[in-house]
Design an enzyme around this catalytic site. Structure first.
Site, PDB file in Angstrom:
ATOM      1  N   LYS A   1       0.801  -1.220   0.000  1.00 33.00           N
ATOM      2  CA  LYS A   1       0.000   0.000   0.000  1.00 33.00           C
ATOM      3  C   LYS A   1       0.837   1.274   0.000  1.00 33.00           C
ATOM      4  O   LYS A   1       0.474   2.248  -0.658  1.00 33.00           O
ATOM      5  CB  LYS A   1      -0.937  -0.019   1.204  1.00 33.00           C
ATOM      6  CG  LYS A   1      -2.044  -1.056   1.010  1.00 33.00           C
ATOM      7  CD  LYS A   1      -3.205  -0.853   1.921  1.00 33.00           C
ATOM      8  CE  LYS A   1      -2.993  -1.604   3.206  1.00 33.00           C
ATOM      9  NZ  LYS A   1      -4.214  -1.660   4.034  1.00 33.00           N
TER      10      LYS A   1
ATOM     11  N   HIS B   1      -1.005   6.023   9.439  1.00 36.52           N
ATOM     12  CA  HIS B   1      -1.283   7.107   8.483  1.00 36.52           C
ATOM     13  C   HIS B   1      -1.844   8.354   9.162  1.00 36.52           C
ATOM     14  O   HIS B   1      -1.947   9.404   8.542  1.00 36.52           O
ATOM     15  CB  HIS B   1      -2.317   6.635   7.443  1.00 36.52           C
ATOM     16  CG  HIS B   1      -1.748   5.756   6.369  1.00 36.52           C
ATOM     17  ND1 HIS B   1      -0.913   6.238   5.393  1.00 36.52           N
ATOM     18  CD2 HIS B   1      -1.880   4.434   6.131  1.00 36.52           C
ATOM     19  CE1 HIS B   1      -0.582   5.245   4.585  1.00 36.52           C
ATOM     20  NE2 HIS B   1      -1.139   4.134   5.010  1.00 36.52           N
TER      21      HIS B   1
ATOM     22  N   GLU C   1      -1.370  -0.478  10.283  1.00 37.70           N
ATOM     23  CA  GLU C   1      -0.952   0.317   9.123  1.00 37.70           C
ATOM     24  C   GLU C   1      -1.796   1.575   8.996  1.00 37.70           C
ATOM     25  O   GLU C   1      -1.299   2.647   8.669  1.00 37.70           O
ATOM     26  CB  GLU C   1      -1.146  -0.490   7.840  1.00 37.70           C
ATOM     27  CG  GLU C   1      -0.019  -1.408   7.502  1.00 37.70           C
ATOM     28  CD  GLU C   1      -0.299  -2.087   6.178  1.00 37.70           C
ATOM     29  OE1 GLU C   1      -0.369  -1.385   5.157  1.00 37.70           O
ATOM     30  OE2 GLU C   1      -0.473  -3.319   6.179  1.00 37.70           O
TER      31      GLU C   1
END
Lengths: 328, 328
Positions: free
Chosen positions: A121, A195, A191
């Site tokens: 990603k 962000h 994850e």
């Protein structure tokens, strides 16, 4: 290469186990190997999703009676048996960014000559994979990167939708993800947290499960993500569709409810050859799970990669450059 | 093959002329040749859309001063010069169904070894092209069929959207087209009329322009089309996505108003590996013209075909199997 393709999953967490379930629907592909931090399992006649589910989440495939082998280096041991499989799906944790590229280097060094697909990603991680083009080409490996949902399905939709225009002005990916139980998606949720404002990959790596839980509690289980570092940007740039600065990715993840908080979509705005500004939009149905939208495209791209490999085409490609095919 | 690809358009009607306009935006492709029933024009330094517009609609490119050559067989004469171009876009009339396949046979026989892209629409016509696989492979031609808007852009979107599912239940294409002035799209409008109840290809071929006008008058210029014989069905079947009987194509064409009467879209419904039914939808912006949505993808597929040709891959492919690339 075999008629019925033999598939190995590197990583047997939520993503890998769902890939096993999806493979259960396919007659032309068969799961034969899996590995994780505790060891590996190998069975040329096939490993079913039901077999994988005999071990609880968090346990190792090494515990699978008859086919599991405990090892400090399950990946390395499985790579010694690389003649046993034609395709590798990398369902390993995406973080740290270097982790998957390091594994890819080991795959290239192993003598394996089939296809590899990842669902990476982060921009930085995909950038590292793109930097391995020559290595993978020399190794005779056909590698497709960013082949999940986003990047992946939605990036390909953006590249396709761009065809109406002579100039693309913006690509906006906005996703909704609903997860019933974050325990099954520990890596993915970590994850996502990385962000958010005030967090990064290093900080999240050091957080305990309790700390992650506390962060989720603060937000009623809802993570709102804006301007994410997502590889859709570099992939669309490399494909020549649009400069990376014009690609925006955001979304909402509800970690306590399987219902999607918003409909996942990608909107592509551009100018046509006859001077009109317009937007094409691709919208995913709310009833498809993240798992369906990640694993389906990944397997579709694997089929494309098998075709390319047979044509003698190796090296690294992104999901924005290729059409996934439909495996049966 | 040349660095800047030399393109020939076979057919210089509305579709071909818009392709000339689109090519005017591209630095990596150059229009160098055009032909029609009156002859051909060839100019290796490039033919601009403005040059083509020096001749009125209906007149022949043979009338272009300096570069035009009158001929009873413009296609045959241009094929004698096949070393002058790398790609051919077939913007000839689609009807009768045999017409384009016959031209393709002539291209295969000519010694041309580049790429060919069509924007065919009828199932029967695409079926004939698919039947020429071996011929085109032997000729060293990379051919992409059904590479316009629908089939084309929307068919590819359906093939992509199918990746969320293990089984596709239906694909519904519904398009809206607005044409300011049907004179510029005589062939297209005739094709549309042939899809309506009580009409067929043979009957429409014998209708005069006055009779076509009278039919349009009866309907206030609006053609509503249902269950059209459109090649999206066979293309998705050949790509292994879904049986042709589950693909439906319909739409509304307004021949007196450039505004689209409905937003063009394709809806793909299927079942996920985890047993959910869902629909993914791709919607084209109303501000993009039919010309932008046909010619853009066609040129994108031509770029893909150039890449394949360079890799030594020839034969026939459909727009449902490949990702169009973005030419600059």
């Amino acid at each position: 290469m075999r008629e019925i393709k033999h598939i190995a999953i590197f990583g047997a967490g939520g993503l890998g186990r769902n890939m096993a379930k999806l493979l259960g629907h396919k007659k032309t592909m068969r799961l034969v190997a899996a590995c994780d931090s505790g060891g590996y399992a190998l069975c040329p006649t096939g490993i079913s999703a039901e077999t994988l589910d005999l071990i609880p989440p968090g346990a190792s495939v090494a515990d699978l009676a008859g086919i599991g082998v405990a090892s400090l280096d399950g990946i390395g041991d499985l790579l010694l048996c690389h003649e046993q499989y034609d395709g590798i799906f990398l369902s390993l944790p995406n973080l740290p960014n270097e982790f998957i590229p390091q594994i890819v280097q080991r795959i290239a060094d192993s003598g394996f000559k089939g296809v590899v697909v990842d669902a990476l990603k982060r921009t930085r991680a995909v950038e590292m994979i793109l930097g391995m083009r020559e290595t993978l080409q020399k190794a005779g490996i056909t590698y497709i990167t960013g082949a999940g949902a986003t990047p992946g399905l939605l990036t390909a939709a953006a590249a396709l939708a761009a065809q109406s225009f002579v100039e693309v002005e913006s690509v906006d990916v906005y996703f909704g993800v609903g997860i019933a139980n974050w325990d099954s998606y520990r890596a993915t949720v970590r994850e996502d947290i990385a962000h958010m404002d005030g967090f990064n990959v290093e900080r999240v790596a050091q957080m305990s499960d309790e700390e992650v839980n506390a962060e989720l509690d603060k937000r009623n289980g809802i993570l709102e993500l804006v301007n994410m570092e997502h590889a859709d940007d570099i992939m669309l740039e490399v494909a020549g569709v649009v400069g990376r600065e014009k690609v925006r990715v955001g979304g909402i993840v509800d970690t306590r409810n399987p219902k999607k908080p918003v409909s996942t979509n990608v909107k592509i705005t551009g100018i046509t050859f006859d001077g009109k500004r317009s937007s094409n939009t691709f919208i995913l149905g709310d009833e498809t799970s993240m798992a369906a939208n990640v694993n389906g495209p990944a397997l579709g791209y694997m089929k494309t990669a098998f075709w390319m490999n047979q044509q003698g085409i190796s090296g690294v490609y992104t999901s924005a450059e290729l059409m996934p095919r439909f495996p049966h």
